[in-house]
Scaffold this active site. Sequence first.
Site, PDB file in Angstrom:
ATOM      1  CG  ASP A  63     -26.740  87.246  45.407  1.00  0.00           C
ATOM      2  OD1 ASP A  63     -25.944  87.764  44.706  1.00  0.00           O
ATOM      3  OD2 ASP A  63     -27.971  87.341  45.706  1.00  0.00           O
ATOM      4  CB  CYS A  86     -12.002  60.967  37.110  1.00  0.00           C
ATOM      5  SG  CYS A  86     -12.291  62.332  36.311  1.00  0.00           S
ATOM      6  CG  ASP A 118     -27.751  91.236  45.487  1.00  0.00           C
ATOM      7  OD1 ASP A 118     -27.200  91.603  44.313  1.00  0.00           O
ATOM      8  OD2 ASP A 118     -29.029  90.675  45.270  1.00  0.00           O
ATOM      9  CB  CYS A 164     -17.769  62.917  80.742  1.00  0.00           C
ATOM     10  SG  CYS A 164     -17.696  62.595  82.387  1.00  0.00           S
ATOM     11  CB  CYS A 202     -14.354  61.148  31.765  1.00  0.00           C
ATOM     12  SG  CYS A 202     -12.773  61.779  32.324  1.00  0.00           S
ATOM     13  CB  CYS A 224     -17.831  67.240  84.526  1.00  0.00           C
ATOM     14  SG  CYS A 224     -16.458  66.035  84.370  1.00  0.00           S
ATOM     15  CG  ASP A 231     -32.361  87.510  46.565  1.00  0.00           C
ATOM     16  OD1 ASP A 231     -31.308  88.189  45.959  1.00  0.00           O
ATOM     17  OD2 ASP A 231     -33.617  87.581  45.932  1.00  0.00           O
TER      18      ASP A 231
END
Length: 795
Positions: free
Chosen positions: A694, A20, A496, A87, A17, A84, A690
């Site tokens: 969760d 903010c 769970d 770098c 809004c 290497c 799942d």
Amino acid sequence: MSEKQQHSTLGITGMTCAACSNRIEKVLNKMDGVNAQVNLTTEKASVEYNSEEASLDDITEKIEKLGYGVQTEKTEFDVSGMTCAACSNRIEKVLSKQEGVKTASVNLTTESAAIEYTPGLIEENDLIGKIQKLGYDAKPKADKETQRNQKERQLQQMKTKLMTSAVLTAPLLVTMLVHLFGMEIPAIFMNPWFQLVLATPVQFIIGWQFYVGAYKNLRNKSANMDVLVALGTSAAYFYSLYETIQTIGNPTYVPHLYFETSAVIITLILFGKYLETRAKSRTTAAISKLLQMQAKQARVIRDGKEVMVPVEEVKEGDGLVVKPGEKIPVDGVVVKGKTSVDESMITGESIPIEKEKEANVIGATMNKNGTIEIKATKVGKDTALASIVQAVEDAQGSKAPIQRMTDVISGYFVPIVVGIAAATFMVWIALVSPGNMEAALVAAIAVLVIACPCALGLATPTSIMVGTGKSAENGILFKGGEHLERTHQLDAVILDKTGTLTKGKPEVTDFIGDDTSLQLLASAEKGSEHPLAEAIAAYATEKQVEILENNDFQAVPGQGIIASIEGKEVLVGNRTLMKEKNVDTKGKEAELAGYEAQGKTAMFIAVNGEYHGMVAAADTLKETAKEAIEELKEQGLEVMMLTGDNERTARAIAEQAGIDQVFAEVLPEEKAAKVKEVQEQGKKVAMIGDGVNDAPALATADIGMAIGTGTEVAIEAADVTILGGELLLIPKAVKLSKSTIRNIRQNLFWAFAYNSAGIPIAAAGLLAPWIAGAAMAFSSVSVVTNSLRLKRVKV
């Protein structure tokens, strides 16, 4: 506007809004030298600032402290020219210091850079320019086919260069037979001018890449492998050149030549790099396998006709026809037809899944036995397969914490080695063999060559790449190297219940009654939408029961149902319903209570006021749940279960699964708090779930594992995704993490041990430079080869 006065436009996230935008603007304008205007509609902040008083990083920090975000973008580049770890370290360090760069990760093994930056503060071209200024080249990441072609072309060029170098070096190698065994060879081989002609193209044409690399690094005040190789081989070459010149006008002078040393070192390093590059290409085999799963063409319905088009041309909403034996091209939903689909390559489920109208299908899975018409819902990079490929790439490109430690060490390693080589030269020429330039030079060259940190730089990323690839092949997606590393540190696993440990939908477990009772039960439940009704319907179908007409259906909330079937009143419900309808269930109560004690939902069946039987249903455990729990315990992990069910039901399910610790009657919003509770005991915790509810717990845990059959929200919040919901993949994920970390530690041990032992031996003059070159080349190859052993780990 003066040079001190700068202007930038920042994208702001999180504003809801006018309050903010006003708050951000007010705080920014209080900063010294800052004048800001924040627009809520465009979600942008227009900022003018005095660069001597404030920086954009300061402004960004202020915005984030207020609880808002500054929009960032992610980009990836293919980076060439790295030789290497020093770098990749250098590039990463310089990019990270740029204003506007939030994170930068440069991977030596994949030759890529992943950068998160704030547009407006810095742009892609600026980032490419910074990399090029360091002496490397960067281009926006190419598609997989282009990358593969580039790698093959690069490998062929390396092979050509190696073969040319080997042909020129072979005659010089013959001279070593004289030095080592006193053998007699044709005089031409010992001629210094003949050796000069052979060694010069090897040194300055084939070996020019080392000079270019060394110059670019030294110009940017850093050092890498190229510096060591250029210094070592140049010392050998120019000393030999000096000795050759001494023979002019002095035919009796016997020169001490090391042309073979410089040429052999360059050839062996090229050989090592060739083998290393070829081996590294095998570490990306997992992604190649995933990409090969994808359908190449799709049968799209255009203007009422079926047209074959490349899968890349399929658009969201297109209608497609998929015939038996064909791969489903993209993710979609069935609009016509019926078939079974083999989804094992994505979900790990070995049994084909029945699909009919409104069922979802996944791109790259195999249509088995029926023609179906589908509507494309996700195409291109949005498909499930593309998401999996992206997850594997992200994990392979990320850095584990253990790698950051080796990166820091590699950054200091080369300058230290140059210092040790210089000290070795001085000690030899002054103390060990006073005035003997040759002996001092040989020892210093050996130190420079043996100490290359290539193996150190490859030790971690190659293992991470192979480990994440192996995981993906087994249906386990780690979102990053840090998650792969952290998984091996786990102490406890919280699962769970519903949809994770159990199948997520009830099934009939027990039935007491005759065939007539079952027929009336199934017919009565036909009008119900309750999950238990679906379980009874499935059970009746399995028993091939004929369903009768249900004339009068009535659901009684909290008690059961009443139905009229062929003039008979059928009741299905709990004690309360039976009592209200005066059904005598005496002598059957104990049996009902027994089912309930096992965590099942049990109901009486009555017909015309008389008891006719009983049915019990439960959300049953997944087939492999108990085995998975046992394997986790064998790995030394505490296993706990989390559920909103009542204590009695929860305990019954936990007992079946072999779980001792249970958190029952936990509200969805309390799940994350339970994870914190276990963490406060000093344990590293994995949460496995799942559902949408969760997600907070998955994000709170040290490692969040989402079951791949679950919601997108859960998968997004997790660090690891278990495809297909197969619980045995959880202990496999832990095992793969442990195997990968063990492999990394082996690599690091041998890389450190090799350098630690090799430098003093070389400094003592006990190591010929060409042998040091061979050892250095093969140390890198051995590290990559050891990493590839992970592909054979049994999980």
